[in-house]
Design a protein around this motif. Sequence first.
Motif, PDB file in Angstrom:
ATOM      1  N   PHE A   1     -11.714  -1.109   5.577  1.00 36.87           N
ATOM      2  CA  PHE A   1     -11.368  -2.386   5.377  1.00 36.87           C
ATOM      3  C   PHE A   1     -12.430  -3.259   4.739  1.00 36.87           C
ATOM      4  O   PHE A   1     -13.422  -3.384   5.221  1.00 36.87           O
ATOM      5  N   ASP A   2     -11.939  -4.006   3.674  1.00 39.99           N
ATOM      6  CA  ASP A   2     -12.914  -4.976   2.781  1.00 39.99           C
ATOM      7  C   ASP A   2     -12.249  -6.207   2.929  1.00 39.99           C
ATOM      8  O   ASP A   2     -11.103  -6.632   2.159  1.00 39.99           O
TER       9      ASP A   2
ATOM     10  N   LYS B   1      -3.523  -8.473  -0.091  1.00 41.43           N
ATOM     11  CA  LYS B   1      -4.519  -8.024   0.688  1.00 41.43           C
ATOM     12  C   LYS B   1      -4.438  -6.518   0.397  1.00 41.43           C
ATOM     13  O   LYS B   1      -3.410  -5.828   0.552  1.00 41.43           O
ATOM     14  N   VAL B   2      -5.656  -5.981  -0.039  1.00 41.72           N
ATOM     15  CA  VAL B   2      -5.861  -4.663  -0.050  1.00 41.72           C
ATOM     16  C   VAL B   2      -5.892  -3.956   1.220  1.00 41.72           C
ATOM     17  O   VAL B   2      -6.808  -4.235   2.022  1.00 41.72           O
ATOM     18  N   MET B   3      -4.934  -2.931   1.607  1.00 45.30           N
ATOM     19  CA  MET B   3      -4.990  -2.389   2.757  1.00 45.30           C
ATOM     20  C   MET B   3      -5.065  -0.856   2.674  1.00 45.30           C
ATOM     21  O   MET B   3      -4.262  -0.260   1.783  1.00 45.30           O
ATOM     22  N   ASP B   4      -5.704   0.152   3.646  1.00 43.87           N
ATOM     23  CA  ASP B   4      -5.912   1.281   3.624  1.00 43.87           C
ATOM     24  C   ASP B   4      -4.828   2.014   4.422  1.00 43.87           C
ATOM     25  O   ASP B   4      -5.342   2.200   5.766  1.00 43.87           O
TER      26      ASP B   4
ATOM     27  N   ALA C   1       0.821  -1.134  -0.017  1.00 42.31           N
ATOM     28  CA  ALA C   1       0.069  -0.034   0.022  1.00 42.31           C
ATOM     29  C   ALA C   1       0.931   1.264  -0.194  1.00 42.31           C
ATOM     30  O   ALA C   1       1.888   1.213   0.708  1.00 42.31           O
ATOM     31  N   ALA C   2       0.512   2.253  -0.767  1.00 47.96           N
ATOM     32  CA  ALA C   2       1.198   3.629  -0.903  1.00 47.96           C
ATOM     33  C   ALA C   2       1.148   4.254   0.191  1.00 47.96           C
ATOM     34  O   ALA C   2       0.304   4.315   0.955  1.00 47.96           O
TER      35      ALA C   2
ATOM     36  N   GLY D   1       6.248  -3.087   7.901  1.00 45.19           N
ATOM     37  CA  GLY D   1       4.699  -3.435   8.196  1.00 45.19           C
ATOM     38  C   GLY D   1       3.686  -2.268   7.752  1.00 45.19           C
ATOM     39  O   GLY D   1       4.171  -1.497   6.727  1.00 45.19           O
ATOM     40  N   GLY D   2       2.745  -1.929   8.593  1.00 49.51           N
ATOM     41  CA  GLY D   2       1.744  -0.962   8.180  1.00 49.51           C
ATOM     42  C   GLY D   2       1.286  -0.191   9.167  1.00 49.51           C
ATOM     43  O   GLY D   2       0.919  -0.387  10.308  1.00 49.51           O
TER      44      GLY D   2
END
Length: 487
Positions: free
Chosen positions: A89-90, A99-102, A76-77, A240-241
């Motif tokens: 979160f979907d 996994k698409v993360m916001d 994720a950017a 990480g995120g």
Amino acid sequence: MSETNSSMHKSYSITGVDQFHALAITEDHAEEAEAAKHSDATTHQVTSPFVDQGYTNVSSKGEGSRILFATDEWFAAADNLLKDEEPVFDPEAFCEQGKVMDGWESRRRREAGHDFCIIKLSERCQIMGLEVDTAHFTGNHVPQISFQVADLSHTQETQMVINLPGSVERLIHGGIQGTGHSPSEVKQAEQATSGEAWKDLLPKTSLQPGYEESRLHFFPLPQSASKVATHLRVNYFPDGGVARLRVWGYPSERAIRKVGPLYSPIKTGRTCSVVSHKTETNDDRTDMPSCQAYPHPELSAAVNGGLGVMCSNKHYGEPWHLIQSNLGRDMGDGWETARHPDRPDILVQNKESGLVDNDLSDWCILQLGSVATSGVSRVLLDTKHFRGNYPESVYVEACCLASGENEDASVPLSPSLAVPKFETAEWFPLIPRGRMAPDSEHVYEAEKGQIANAGRPVSHVRVSIYPDGGLSRVRIYGATGLSSSFE
């Protein structure tokens, strides 16, 4: 230890980090916490303790904050950190990277070092607090984080951006998910963001996973630790995120960026002297030619009886402004015409004259307070404040319609004033058509051979501007003689 914050309506634990305090929200009961983990509904309405303190979030994308560099943006950017809206979160959303993360999420690091990003704050700020949100990053959140800041001048910022790999392209197009920098590029970025300019703001600090009860981390900074900054470095240890970042504080004035002098198409030379109203440091000059003593009076000045008689266009200002004795206050204190509706769509330069190859013009006629019986000794054309709308060139003509000369060329308009029939007057050139410069005084002197027909008597001047634009002042000097009356 624990303490209760009534504004949050929750209890929270405070973990000591030297002189800093990280506030991690926790539930009173483990059962409620477990339920929150698996609930689709938001059960905790937590208000940031910084919101009601008059601070500004200077890491807001909506306010102009930008990511200049990020070591890795595989999942994720980093731009997501600056979003103003709540993270989403979907559980069903996947993409090529996984996994698409916001938020900003880097890949699992396999090279030496740690991930980091550089943020340009929306404005220079006295930072009073940091807010880190790990929402939805439950098994992939950043374990530890630290922050550094720099208070950079415009020159320092430009140099840093030049040395940050891909930063210019990123500013234009934004970050791209699924990308990362090579070890050599990361080393180059490290060098660009190190040195005395960068100060520690918050030391390495643990973060909690992004469950609802533990996602929000608040770091109030005591006055002794607060720093003024224009840029922020966010350090992940090691990877990480994080979903969102809020940087709270008081905006602080930044030194005005110095810019070079205006481009001037002409300089002092054979045809005239050109004196800019600005010095090299962009300060207003106090030694302009019009402010210096001159042996002959300013015959065109209103205080000496001068008049703004007529013009072809006065859309933004009337000719009488031109004959005031003072310097122009602003762009509204001059004669300015509308853009000529018939101007060519593409301007072509005449190779011989160097001027725009077109005769479109606007004009105005000024009456001198007294006839320059021995001719005009000096002409001063002032474009003060006209920096983007000064005329390309100006042509000045003159005639003499004083009592006793060309009496048939005037007709009474009122008991106190007669208006000449200028179409029958004999106009002769004073100043040939020549280039103008922005925000400058252009001085033409007879003794230097810069005024044509310098010995002929003059009662009126006609100033033609090509193709349009504005002048602040027109000053005509000469020896006093007959009064320019037309009775």
